[in-house]
Write an enzyme that holds these catalytic residues in place. Sequence first.
Site, PDB file in Angstrom:
ATOM      1  N   GLY A   1      15.010 -27.286  30.997  1.00  8.10           N
ATOM      2  CA  GLY A   1      13.937 -28.065  30.381  1.00  8.10           C
ATOM      3  C   GLY A   1      14.170 -28.159  28.887  1.00  8.10           C
ATOM      4  N   SER A   2      13.109 -28.347  28.158  1.00 10.40           N
ATOM      5  CA  SER A   2      13.255 -28.586  26.717  1.00 10.40           C
ATOM      6  C   SER A   2      13.443 -27.272  25.960  1.00 10.40           C
ATOM      7  CB  SER A   2      12.033 -29.321  26.194  1.00 10.40           C
ATOM      8  OG  SER A   2      10.895 -28.509  26.369  1.00 10.40           O
ATOM      9  N   THR A   3      13.983 -27.385  24.776  1.00  5.65           N
ATOM     10  CA  THR A   3      14.202 -26.209  23.932  1.00  5.65           C
ATOM     11  C   THR A   3      12.867 -25.584  23.542  1.00  5.65           C
ATOM     12  OG1 THR A   3      16.324 -27.062  23.177  1.00  5.65           O
ATOM     13  CG2 THR A   3      15.254 -25.444  21.746  1.00  5.65           C
TER      14      THR A   3
ATOM     15  N   GLU B   1      15.889 -35.246  20.012  1.00  9.33           N
ATOM     16  CA  GLU B   1      16.179 -35.661  21.380  1.00  9.33           C
ATOM     17  C   GLU B   1      15.083 -36.625  21.827  1.00  9.33           C
ATOM     18  OE1 GLU B   1      15.583 -32.870  24.661  1.00  9.33           O
ATOM     19  OE2 GLU B   1      17.525 -33.487  25.456  1.00  9.33           O
TER      20      GLU B   1
ATOM     21  N   GLY C   1      11.711 -23.614  26.396  1.00  9.10           N
ATOM     22  CA  GLY C   1      12.625 -22.465  26.500  1.00  9.10           C
ATOM     23  C   GLY C   1      12.171 -21.315  25.621  1.00  9.10           C
TER      24      GLY C   1
ATOM     25  N   CYS D   1      19.889 -34.457  30.213  1.00 13.33           N
ATOM     26  CA  CYS D   1      20.035 -33.465  29.148  1.00 13.33           C
ATOM     27  C   CYS D   1      21.296 -33.715  28.338  1.00 13.33           C
ATOM     28  CB  CYS D   1      20.039 -32.072  29.742  1.00 13.33           C
ATOM     29  SG  CYS D   1      21.237 -31.866  31.063  1.00 13.33           S
TER      30      CYS D   1
ATOM     31  N   GLU E   1      18.920 -23.753  30.318  1.00 12.73           N
ATOM     32  CA  GLU E   1      19.622 -25.010  30.017  1.00 12.73           C
ATOM     33  C   GLU E   1      18.631 -25.904  29.308  1.00 12.73           C
ATOM     34  OE1 GLU E   1      23.294 -24.097  31.341  1.00 12.73           O
ATOM     35  OE2 GLU E   1      22.691 -25.915  30.299  1.00 12.73           O
TER      36      GLU E   1
ATOM     37  N   LYS F   1       9.017 -23.550  40.472  1.00 10.94           N
ATOM     38  CA  LYS F   1       7.921 -24.294  39.845  1.00 10.94           C
ATOM     39  C   LYS F   1       8.538 -25.617  39.399  1.00 10.94           C
ATOM     40  CE  LYS F   1       5.917 -25.702  36.719  1.00 10.94           C
ATOM     41  NZ  LYS F   1       5.684 -27.186  36.556  1.00 10.94           N
TER      42      LYS F   1
HETATM   43  P1  NAP Z   1       9.821 -29.361  29.838  1.00 11.89           P
HETATM   44  O1  NAP Z   1       8.615 -30.006  29.356  1.00 11.89           O
HETATM   45  O2  NAP Z   1      10.402 -28.253  29.054  1.00 11.89           O
HETATM   46  O3  NAP Z   1       9.505 -28.896  31.317  1.00 11.89           O
HETATM   47  C1  NAP Z   1      10.437 -28.239  32.137  1.00 11.89           C
HETATM   48  C2  NAP Z   1       9.687 -27.389  33.129  1.00 11.89           C
HETATM   49  O4  NAP Z   1       9.023 -26.326  32.442  1.00 11.89           O
HETATM   50  C3  NAP Z   1       8.614 -28.132  33.901  1.00 11.89           C
HETATM   51  O5  NAP Z   1       8.560 -27.638  35.206  1.00 11.89           O
HETATM   52  C4  NAP Z   1       7.366 -27.769  33.124  1.00 11.89           C
HETATM   53  O6  NAP Z   1       6.209 -27.920  33.877  1.00 11.89           O
HETATM   54  C5  NAP Z   1       7.647 -26.328  32.794  1.00 11.89           C
HETATM   55  N1  NAP Z   1       6.877 -25.775  31.671  1.00 11.89           N
HETATM   56  C6  NAP Z   1       6.261 -26.433  30.666  1.00 11.89           C
HETATM   57  N2  NAP Z   1       5.656 -25.553  29.835  1.00 11.89           N
HETATM   58  C7  NAP Z   1       5.887 -24.320  30.328  1.00 11.89           C
HETATM   59  C8  NAP Z   1       5.531 -22.997  29.915  1.00 11.89           C
HETATM   60  N3  NAP Z   1       4.803 -22.769  28.827  1.00 11.89           N
HETATM   61  N4  NAP Z   1       5.958 -21.959  30.660  1.00 11.89           N
HETATM   62  C9  NAP Z   1       6.698 -22.149  31.753  1.00 11.89           C
HETATM   63  N5  NAP Z   1       7.050 -23.377  32.207  1.00 11.89           N
HETATM   64  C10 NAP Z   1       6.662 -24.447  31.494  1.00 11.89           C
HETATM   65  O7  NAP Z   1      10.995 -30.398  30.051  1.00 11.89           O
HETATM   66  P2  NAP Z   1      10.905 -31.774  30.821  1.00 11.89           P
HETATM   67  O8  NAP Z   1      10.124 -32.704  29.957  1.00 11.89           O
HETATM   68  O9  NAP Z   1      10.509 -31.590  32.209  1.00 11.89           O
HETATM   69  O10 NAP Z   1      12.438 -32.189  30.831  1.00 11.89           O
HETATM   70  C11 NAP Z   1      13.042 -32.739  29.715  1.00 11.89           C
HETATM   71  C12 NAP Z   1      13.781 -31.700  28.898  1.00 11.89           C
HETATM   72  O11 NAP Z   1      14.625 -30.921  29.721  1.00 11.89           O
HETATM   73  C13 NAP Z   1      14.703 -32.313  27.871  1.00 11.89           C
HETATM   74  O12 NAP Z   1      14.605 -31.594  26.669  1.00 11.89           O
HETATM   75  C14 NAP Z   1      16.077 -32.119  28.479  1.00 11.89           C
HETATM   76  O13 NAP Z   1      17.123 -32.100  27.577  1.00 11.89           O
HETATM   77  C15 NAP Z   1      15.935 -30.851  29.182  1.00 11.89           C
HETATM   78  N6  NAP Z   1      16.911 -30.759  30.273  1.00 11.89           N
HETATM   79  C16 NAP Z   1      17.992 -29.958  30.111  1.00 11.89           C
HETATM   80  C17 NAP Z   1      18.942 -29.871  31.102  1.00 11.89           C
HETATM   81  C18 NAP Z   1      20.143 -28.996  30.931  1.00 11.89           C
HETATM   82  O14 NAP Z   1      20.837 -28.745  31.905  1.00 11.89           O
HETATM   83  N7  NAP Z   1      20.422 -28.532  29.722  1.00 11.89           N
HETATM   84  C19 NAP Z   1      18.780 -30.589  32.284  1.00 11.89           C
HETATM   85  C20 NAP Z   1      17.663 -31.397  32.427  1.00 11.89           C
HETATM   86  C21 NAP Z   1      16.731 -31.461  31.399  1.00 11.89           C
HETATM   87  P3  NAP Z   1       5.292 -29.267  33.804  1.00 11.89           P
HETATM   88  O15 NAP Z   1       6.156 -30.367  33.339  1.00 11.89           O
HETATM   89  O16 NAP Z   1       4.851 -29.415  35.190  1.00 11.89           O
HETATM   90  O17 NAP Z   1       4.174 -28.983  32.887  1.00 11.89           O
END
Ligand code: NAP
Length: 497
Positions: free
Chosen positions: A245-247, A401, A250, A301, A267, A192
Amino acid sequence: MTMTTHQISASAAQFLQRGQHSLFIDGDRVPAAARGTIEVRNPSTHEILGHLAAGSAEDVGQAVRAARAAFNGEWSRWTPYDRQALLFRAYDLLERRFDEVAEIESLDMGAPISRTRGSKAGALRMVQFFAAMALSVRGETLPNGLPGNVTTMTLKRPAGVIGGIIPWNGSLTALWWIVGAVMATGCTTVLKPATEASLSVLYLVEILHEIGLPSGVINVVTGHGSDAGNALASHPDVDRIAFTGSTATGRQIIDASKVNIKRLQLELGGKSPDIVFADADLDKAVPGAAMGIFGNSGQICFAGSRILVERSIAKEFGARIAAYLKSLQMGSSMNLDTHIGPVISEQHRETVLSYIEAGKSEGAELIAGGQMPDEALGRGYFVAPTVFANVDMGMRIAREEIFGPVVSIIPFDSKEDAIRIGNDTEYGLAGAVWSRDISTALDVVDRIHAGVMWVNCYGLIDPLVGFNGAKMSGYGAKGSIAHLDTYLYTKSVYIQR
Ligand code: NAP
Ligand code: MG
């Protein structure tokens, strides 16, 4: 200002010309069950690039059935050599066609084309790593500790269907951590991707089927996280979730996964300290720390979003960072001379700008960047690289963040002080230290509670070494042999003779 535009390849152009993109299930492009679509925009121009299918729980169900059927078929019994040969073919494919994927990625998420094309070597290393992992799956034979003649061993078997939920900021890397492991172990997956960057994932998965990847092994369901993402995390026939993705998301995934006690690899976010001592080589530390935060417009991240600088050089360091930023060109992702592209979306730009306002109103000293005229670079979602000096840990810009091109310079007085401030965060993803004194550097490496530390550099990642998260930045290894733990389960076998 130079303006050399990268010309996109015919294959990438042809893919984008489809306009309406489908899901990819069981080796085929399939429409979503419901009619809804999601607009895809080019962040450099605000232009519409196409439309994604808005996948729902029904589509996730179909994809999981395909993934389960593929898992139950021949695929999970392929020999390690056959898996490795497939990964070798994936290597050749990327070697030839990486630019096409990079072009789609740059248009969709705004990273400069020099950056996306430049990530080829890293992607190839990941594929090489997983090709080696294909031959590295092994259990143990153990000496018999029981009465009688008993032979004991452990077997490592593929875990089943993996739900792969990936972010937009580096979807190609996030994808390879999952797809590579799936190919190496015999698991199958439903991916996804983030709605903000699904096109490169769809394209890459489609072309992987040209080299003999069996149908149903890798499926892609585009759609909103709250809908398709949640359906995947809560699906009772998905064995594990690999999430980046975001905490906050998570946490929702942890909740959703409890339905069938899924094992998770998470992550998450970060607020990583980049610590500069007065004895550091500033000719290296200044550009190193700048690119540690401003690369990918701060949307990494492990971005070094807090630069801790020894007080005696804090003023000079701030001035040098500000001067260095003048040498960077901001612009369209397809301009070959661009160093800093836009941020991902109009909404994210608003969020980042609101942090810049917060920094000003909380009394931090703005020494570079800040607001720029709204349409200075057309309708793209640009935010100037922004530096605040004299930040303290009470300010929001130092704690939250931002995930954009905004950095806080925080002065410190001693090594102890630097370690205390460095650890003053709920996150524990990464950190760095710049010093010519190796024992100072190693003390900091030892005492910062984070999953990866860099000394006199920033952001190096080798899959062989890998990295982990600590504290609220998540758990489960990425890279190293431990990466496979998410994709395997252990079976203990006792044989009475
Ligand atoms: P995000 O909003 O958490 O989204 C990540 C993924 O999760 C997207 O595919 C999103 O889909 C999906 N998602 C959203 N809500 C969900 C739910 N309730 N259930 C299941 N999946 C869901 O993060 P982002 O804005 O894309 O990325 C930024 C964040 O990722 C930052 O906090 C960054 O630090 C973190 N990150 C961490 C790493 C690491 O390796 N630690 C690497 C890269 C990014 P949609 O966006 O399509 O709604
Ligand atoms: Mg986009």
